[in-house]
Enzyme design. Structure first.
Site, PDB file in Angstrom:
ATOM      1  N   SER A  13     -31.170 -17.295 -26.810  1.00 33.27           N
ATOM      2  CA  SER A  13     -29.852 -17.083 -27.398  1.00 33.27           C
ATOM      3  C   SER A  13     -29.673 -15.582 -27.573  1.00 33.27           C
ATOM      4  CB  SER A  13     -29.725 -17.826 -28.724  1.00 33.27           C
ATOM      5  OG  SER A  13     -28.352 -17.853 -29.087  1.00 33.27           O
ATOM      6  N   GLU A  14     -28.519 -15.072 -27.167  1.00 35.71           N
ATOM      7  CA  GLU A  14     -28.387 -13.622 -26.973  1.00 35.71           C
ATOM      8  C   GLU A  14     -28.384 -12.833 -28.271  1.00 35.71           C
ATOM      9  OE1 GLU A  14     -26.334 -15.937 -25.869  1.00 35.71           O
ATOM     10  OE2 GLU A  14     -24.228 -15.365 -26.100  1.00 35.71           O
ATOM     11  N   ASN A  15     -28.290 -13.505 -29.423  1.00 34.49           N
ATOM     12  CA  ASN A  15     -28.401 -12.773 -30.688  1.00 34.49           C
ATOM     13  C   ASN A  15     -29.840 -12.350 -30.982  1.00 34.49           C
ATOM     14  OD1 ASN A  15     -28.732 -15.640 -31.025  1.00 34.49           O
ATOM     15  ND2 ASN A  15     -28.906 -15.285 -33.221  1.00 34.49           N
TER      16      ASN A  15
END
Lengths: 217, 233, 217, 233
Positions: free
Chosen positions: A46-48
């Site tokens: 997840s890009e966070n």
């Protein structure tokens, strides 16, 4: 979730190979989570800033510091890591994500994707979608075949501002599974009970269909 | 990329993927972080005509010093080779092509590739011979040098601990160029003193997430040149 | 170490303020280490990736993974951290190092520094010196006033390839402490027993001297 | 920079250094990593005409959402404000100037400043409206967009633990933009749930070395908006 959506998700989950790194876009793709059991040894990015997400188990207390990019409180599986946003997007731009699933407003025959902006109506910012779409090794679109007014979303050419050019590999909708090929959109699977004529009717793009090789889902 | 489930390999098999003529990034600043076991395997397998990218040339008789002495290195891209008289001699004889960058510029050229960029704008070295011939651009009323990203076919990196997916933890000053090279090269082979099952490393303490690693091999601490340096002070 | 060198080091150590971050170049500057007691709360940065070095205590077993940029086995003090080379040079380029001490082949009136290359004789690469010299908040040069043949190292203009332009704040030699000012090189301290005439004789650069304000060391 | 010995401060004193009109980077992706206590102090002190740089606009009623509602933010540089309908409304009314970048580009513009560069070369967005008007350069036979570094006067960052020199450790997905902003801004104010004596944090586990931190303040976990989000799923 509708039965159609569940069928789409089950079909989309078959795109994932054990041992891959997978990114799940906001919305329906996030639900693919539940179709990837631990024993697959798949790491969800997840890009966070997390690699190795899993959904919280029933009754598992939320960790306020642990979310996915959609804001859901998640948990992690063995082999997971957390990191900053620069590292997270380095992975994306270096094509270290094997496959990404994303929603779409529009997809077209060339594999162009529009999923972030409707001028004058919706423009909250592109977030991480552009880099994921442009750089992932394999982009699978997971969306309804038609919008809520029945208009086709699978077009000859996208009309909305693009997320990325020629980025889509495969499209999974409630009506069909289609591959973007140099020859055009090639139908791989068609929904149970749907005829090829009905599928063509619901689609703006030209579809290449070999009835002998057509799967059902 | 290699599937997560196929990354934990034998050292000979991992290094055998490297062909003659390859460009190879090698971690380490002096001895700490140098992947001595991978280098020794490369020496044993015989690949030649190599381009190496490493902060320094190690010291005579260890690490990439061995590859240079064996005539296997065509070109070295580095920041400082002052501790290896053999490398300096090979350079002066014209047998080793050496390209020198300031250390932080070398690190950032590698990091730029690792981040998926194609270069960066810097004022480092402006007005010195380091910047001579460097392409420049004007932006915000000042001239900036353009430093292109530095890519490589392979990286050999050293970690203290790993898991079999390739998550890496470095120790003390053995980090240095390793995490940057791990991001920058197309194929990344990591050695670690210990390779455990996924889940054995603390989430927040992982320095290089497994996404960047192609192969991970376990090496014995005792067989490493670590701590057997000529130069000890 | 000679008595002159010890006197230089003791004088140079007075340049450090408690609470500062300090970088010590290879050679004589590294020895400053021993003049910065723990209670000063000074963190010594070494560009290979450590902040908070201290010299190994007598009998302390070397840690093979813990060196400074000169290759010496070091230890760390409370508040230390280790990091990669990109982070280390980000600190340098962002001027997070308060003061750096470096050796020199040549320094000149403008504060230009040459300490990395003697064409045709010595060119092992510049290492981290260029970025340190260019970006540190305060650069103090620590070098012999004359080379081993007695030639001056404090010049009107450097003749060797520069490390960085106009980067030096202060020069500490065995003969004097000099500041680079807009007016030229201003002598702050002069060595015990040395006359101003002898100092000028040993120096190529013009020196500004106010005998009333001259310190001894 | 502030001396190491003078960094541990009271929150009101630390935030009082921020003037009207300042540009301020604010850590956090959604709630995790958002320095809620520092933002609340900024709200209480009344600074206005601010330029904020944050991945998102938080959600209505928390974090920078409060500053936006109070009319204290002139400009927001961000990647996505979809979870804050109030921020979208303020943008549509013309009361809030919003500049949008792709998320990874925003992160790298900040990192570029933090690394002491002036920008980087990228192919992200080429062929889309994101790249329209972006300056380009040709290098190695391809056109690259130039993304200038993004600087700020201040950064407000959140950490799990710290020491009084300003060494920081982040937790879980609360890292996100914090370490990048900590490097990029001229003055960096860090909040942490716990601030201990130097030596209390593991050498290798420190994410942001103290060299980048100007002030560090201790904040109570209970008074934070962390975990009190409108949107929980």
């Amino acid at each position: 979730m509708s039965a159609d959506q569940q069928r789409m998700l089950a079909r989309a989950a078959r795109e994932v190979i054990p041992g891959q790194i997978v990114n799940l876009g906001i919305g329906l793709p996030t639900q693919l989570f539940h179709y990837l059991p631990d024993e697959l040894e798949v790491l969800v990015h997840s890009e966070n800033g997390v690699l190795g997400c899993r959904p919280r188990a029933a009754g598992e207390v939320p960790d306020w510091d642990m979310i996915d990019s959609g804001g859901a409180y998640i948990a992690t599986r063995p082999g997971a890591s957390v990191f900053d946003s620069a590292m997270s997007f380095a992975m994306i731009r270096r094509s270290r994500v094997d496959v990404t699933f994303m929603g779409a407003f529009e997809v077209d025959e060339l594999g162009n994707l529009a999923n972030w902006k409707i001028p004058g109506k919706f423009s909250p910012g592109i977030g991480g979608a552009m880099e994921l779409a442009q750089k992932v090794r394999r982009l699978v679109i997971l969306c309804s075949h038609n919008d809520k007014h029945g208009n086709p979303k699978i077009l000859e050419r996208c009309r909305l501002p693009l997320t990325a050019e020629r980025c889509v590999s495969r499209i999974v909708t409630d009506k069909a599974v289609m591959d973007v090929t140099p020859e055009g959109l090639t139908v791989v699977d068609i929904a149970e009970g749907l005829s090829v004529a009905e599928l063509r009717e619901a689609t703006e793009a030209e579809l290449i269909v070999d009835e002998n090789r057509l799967g059902r889902f | 990329m290699t599937l997560l489930t196929h990354r934990y390999r034998a050292i000979d098999e991992a290094v055998a993927a490297i062909p003659d003529g390859a460009s190879i990034m090698v971690g380490g600043f002096g001895s700490p972080g140098t992947p001595f076991a991978l280098i020794d395997e490369l020496l044993a397998q015989g690949q030649r005509d190599l381009t190496l990218i490493k902060n320094d040339a190690n010291e005579p008789g260890i690490g990439i010093g061995k590859l240079i002495e064996a005539g296997r290195v065509r070109r070295l891209i580095t920041s400082h080779i002052g501790l290896n008289r053999d490398a300096i001699a090979a350079m002066n004889r014209g047998e080793l092509e050496v390209t020198l960058f300031p250390q932080g510029i070398l690190a950032e050229k590698i990091r730029s590739a690792g981040a998926g960029h194609h270069g960066f704008l810097t004022d480092i070295g402006q007005g010195t011979e380091i910047a001579a011939g460097r392409r420049e651009i004007e932006l915000d009323g000042q001239r900036w040098g353009i430093e292109p990203a530095l890519y490589a076919d392979f990286a050999l990196v050293h970690a203290e601990r790993a898991d079999r997916y390739g998550n890496l933890v470095y120790r003390a000053t053995a980090s240095n160029f390793n995490p940057l090279m791990a991001m920058a090269a197309d194929t990344v082979i990591a050695q670690a003193y210990r390779v455990d099952e996924p889940g054995s490393l603390d989430l927040e303490a992982i320095h290089t997430p497994c996404a960047f690693i192609s192969q991970v091999v376990e090496v014995a601490r005792e067989t490493s040149d670590q701590g057997r340096r000529a130069h000890v002070s």
